[in-house]
Scaffold this motif. Structure first.
Motif: not given
Length: 178
Positions: A1-30
């Motif tokens: 899965m590639i784009l699916g991992h990136a898609a999950t960051t959208l849910v994270g951003k919805r829950v915590a709008p102040a969370m930086p995108w870079w941190l969401l992406m690093v977490s999803a792709f660690l």
């Protein structure tokens, strides 16, 4: 899965709008960051078996990045990174959830995984090898669901919505021809 991992960051951003995108992406792709690092160092393997390289004809061995036992550590590391950078417990929990969601998504739509090493119990569908269209359909469905959660009740232009749905719901099928 590639784009699916990136898609999950959208849910994270919805829950915590102040969370930086870079941190969401690093977490999803660690664990993929770890995998490509380990492949580069010769610790793990990802090699095409012949012909044109594709998702379905690669030999992969991802013991230290994608197997169950190391995933516990990667999940904790994602949370530790998020907490160290932001001092937010919520961000740390979201980072951990994204890392775990990566692994769970790969179990359904990705290469086969193991408990720890190729000689241990195998886990997951191995759909990248056995049924690539099903893997990509799952990934697209996950992407559409994540876009729905992210955009629900919020004002996005028709173009922005179409772009998000196209990116996460259609583009995964490009891997059928790549």
């Amino acid at each position: 899965m590639i784009l699916g991992h990136a898609a999950t960051t959208l849910v994270g951003k919805r829950v915590a709008p102040a969370m930086p995108w870079w941190l969401l992406m690093v977490s999803a792709f660690l664990i993929d960051i770890a995998m490509f690092t380990f492949v580069g160092l010769g610790i793990e393997t990802m090699e095409p078996t012949g012909g044109t390289p594709s998702l379905s004809n690669a030999i992969v061995e991802m013991t230290f990045s994608h197997d169950l036992i190391p995933q516990i550590g990667w999940t904790l590391l994602a949370g530790a990174i998020a907490f160290a950078v932001t001092r937010s417990r919520l961000f740390a929990l979201i980072a951990m959830a994204l890392s775990l969601a990566h692994w769970l998504g790969d179990l359904v739509s990705g290469y086969g995984h193991h408990v720890f090493g190729p000689d241990s119990h195998s886990l997951g569908t191995d759909w990248y090898h056995l049924n690539l269209p099903a893997a990509l359909t799952f990934e697209a469905a996950l992407g559409v669901l994540c876009v729905f959660v992210f955009t629900r009740g919020r004002s996005f232009s028709i173009g922005a919505r179409a772009g998000l749905y196209g990116l996460f719901g259609v583009i995964p099928f490009v891997f059928l021809v790549v």
